[in-house]
Design a protein around this motif. Structure first.
Motif, mmCIF file in Angstrom:
data_model
loop_
_atom_site.group_PDB
_atom_site.id
_atom_site.type_symbol
_atom_site.label_atom_id
_atom_site.label_comp_id
_atom_site.label_asym_id
_atom_site.label_seq_id
_atom_site.Cartn_x
_atom_site.Cartn_y
_atom_site.Cartn_z
ATOM 1 N N ALA A 260 0.813 -1.215 0.000
ATOM 2 C CA ALA A 260 0.000 0.000 0.000
ATOM 3 C C ALA A 260 0.847 1.266 0.000
ATOM 4 O O ALA A 260 0.482 2.260 -0.635
ATOM 5 N N LYS A 261 1.960 1.247 0.666
ATOM 6 C CA LYS A 261 2.800 2.448 0.715
ATOM 7 C C LYS A 261 3.428 2.760 -0.642
ATOM 8 O O LYS A 261 3.818 3.894 -0.898
ATOM 9 N N LYS A 262 3.499 1.780 -1.523
ATOM 10 C CA LYS A 262 4.047 1.975 -2.862
ATOM 11 C C LYS A 262 2.970 2.374 -3.875
ATOM 12 O O LYS A 262 3.281 2.712 -5.006
ATOM 13 N N ALA A 263 1.718 2.312 -3.454
ATOM 14 C CA ALA A 263 0.606 2.564 -4.375
ATOM 15 C C ALA A 263 0.582 4.016 -4.829
ATOM 16 O O ALA A 263 0.862 4.935 -4.060
ATOM 17 N N GLU A 264 0.241 4.177 -6.091
ATOM 18 C CA GLU A 264 0.047 5.514 -6.651
ATOM 19 C C GLU A 264 -1.445 5.831 -6.623
ATOM 20 O O GLU A 264 -2.280 4.948 -6.392
ATOM 21 N N ALA A 265 -1.785 7.070 -6.903
ATOM 22 C CA ALA A 265 -3.187 7.500 -6.861
ATOM 23 C C ALA A 265 -4.069 6.641 -7.760
ATOM 24 O O ALA A 265 -5.182 6.268 -7.381
ATOM 25 N N VAL A 266 -3.575 6.295 -8.936
ATOM 26 C CA VAL A 266 -4.359 5.478 -9.862
ATOM 27 C C VAL A 266 -4.644 4.095 -9.273
ATOM 28 O O VAL A 266 -5.727 3.536 -9.482
ATOM 29 N N ASP A 267 -3.697 3.546 -8.523
ATOM 30 C CA ASP A 267 -3.906 2.232 -7.889
ATOM 31 C C ASP A 267 -4.997 2.308 -6.836
ATOM 32 O O ASP A 267 -5.863 1.426 -6.756
ATOM 33 N N ILE A 268 -4.978 3.345 -6.041
ATOM 34 C CA ILE A 268 -5.986 3.511 -4.987
ATOM 35 C C ILE A 268 -7.358 3.765 -5.608
ATOM 36 O O ILE A 268 -8.357 3.219 -5.159
ATOM 37 N N ALA A 269 -7.377 4.580 -6.660
ATOM 38 C CA ALA A 269 -8.653 4.856 -7.335
ATOM 39 C C ALA A 269 -9.253 3.571 -7.893
ATOM 40 O O ALA A 269 -10.458 3.335 -7.782
ATOM 41 N N THR B 115 -19.643 2.537 -24.926
ATOM 42 C CA THR B 115 -18.353 2.452 -24.245
ATOM 43 C C THR B 115 -17.878 3.842 -23.843
ATOM 44 O O THR B 115 -17.397 4.041 -22.722
ATOM 45 N N ASP B 116 -18.019 4.815 -24.730
ATOM 46 C CA ASP B 116 -17.633 6.188 -24.412
ATOM 47 C C ASP B 116 -18.441 6.735 -23.242
ATOM 48 O O ASP B 116 -17.896 7.390 -22.353
ATOM 49 N N HIS B 117 -19.750 6.461 -23.250
ATOM 50 C CA HIS B 117 -20.604 6.918 -22.146
ATOM 51 C C HIS B 117 -20.143 6.299 -20.827
ATOM 52 O O HIS B 117 -20.045 6.994 -19.811
ATOM 53 N N PHE B 118 -19.862 5.014 -20.839
ATOM 54 C CA PHE B 118 -19.401 4.320 -19.635
ATOM 55 C C PHE B 118 -18.094 4.940 -19.135
ATOM 56 O O PHE B 118 -17.945 5.236 -17.956
ATOM 57 N N ARG B 119 -17.158 5.147 -20.040
ATOM 58 C CA ARG B 119 -15.870 5.734 -19.669
ATOM 59 C C ARG B 119 -16.051 7.125 -19.073
ATOM 60 O O ARG B 119 -15.447 7.454 -18.056
ATOM 61 N N GLN B 120 -16.889 7.935 -19.701
ATOM 62 C CA GLN B 120 -17.108 9.295 -19.202
ATOM 63 C C GLN B 120 -17.830 9.286 -17.861
ATOM 64 O O GLN B 120 -17.499 10.067 -16.961
ATOM 65 N N GLN B 121 -18.798 8.410 -17.719
ATOM 66 C CA GLN B 121 -19.575 8.326 -16.485
ATOM 67 C C GLN B 121 -18.676 8.003 -15.296
ATOM 68 O O GLN B 121 -18.834 8.550 -14.222
ATOM 69 N N TRP B 122 -17.720 7.102 -15.503
ATOM 70 C CA TRP B 122 -16.865 6.655 -14.411
ATOM 71 C C TRP B 122 -15.483 7.297 -14.417
ATOM 72 O O TRP B 122 -14.639 6.970 -13.595
ATOM 73 N N GLY B 123 -15.247 8.220 -15.335
ATOM 74 C CA GLY B 123 -13.976 8.928 -15.366
ATOM 75 C C GLY B 123 -12.804 8.061 -15.738
ATOM 76 O O GLY B 123 -11.694 8.228 -15.218
ATOM 77 N N LEU B 124 -13.034 7.109 -16.645
ATOM 78 C CA LEU B 124 -11.992 6.165 -17.027
ATOM 79 C C LEU B 124 -11.246 6.640 -18.261
ATOM 80 O O LEU B 124 -11.820 7.232 -19.157
ATOM 81 N N SER B 125 -9.977 6.340 -18.280
ATOM 82 C CA SER B 125 -9.182 6.526 -19.496
ATOM 83 C C SER B 125 -8.281 5.304 -19.620
ATOM 84 O O SER B 125 -7.820 4.771 -18.618
ATOM 85 N N PHE B 126 -8.112 4.866 -20.838
ATOM 86 C CA PHE B 126 -7.341 3.653 -21.084
ATOM 87 C C PHE B 126 -6.079 3.995 -21.840
ATOM 88 O O PHE B 126 -6.114 4.773 -22.792
ATOM 89 N N ARG B 127 -5.001 3.434 -21.410
ATOM 90 C CA ARG B 127 -3.735 3.626 -22.117
ATOM 91 C C ARG B 127 -3.679 2.677 -23.280
ATOM 92 O O ARG B 127 -4.079 1.537 -23.191
#
Length: 64
Positions: A15-24, A51-63
């Protein structure tokens, strides 16, 4: 991890190594509303609009 005591430091040794994205992600994947929406998306015929609606609704972005 099912049944892990979220208050126990031993249950989360990294947990101490986790970044914000990991916690989110840990918060999001445990969210009942997200799980419901994800299951509905997985069961549907996905289009780029849904898919776009789902991503926007949950604030997701994919690399890529």
């Amino acid at each position: 991890m099912p049944g892990a005591d979220w208050k126990s430091e031993e249950a989360y040794p990294d947990a101490k190594k986790a970044e914000a994205v990991d916690i989110a992600w840990e918060w999001l994947r445990r969210n009942c509303e997200y799980q419901r929406d994800y299951m509905a998306l997985a069961a549907s015929q996905r289009s780029s609009a849904t898919t776009d609606h789902f991503r926007q609704q949950w604030g997701l972005s994919f690399r890529g």
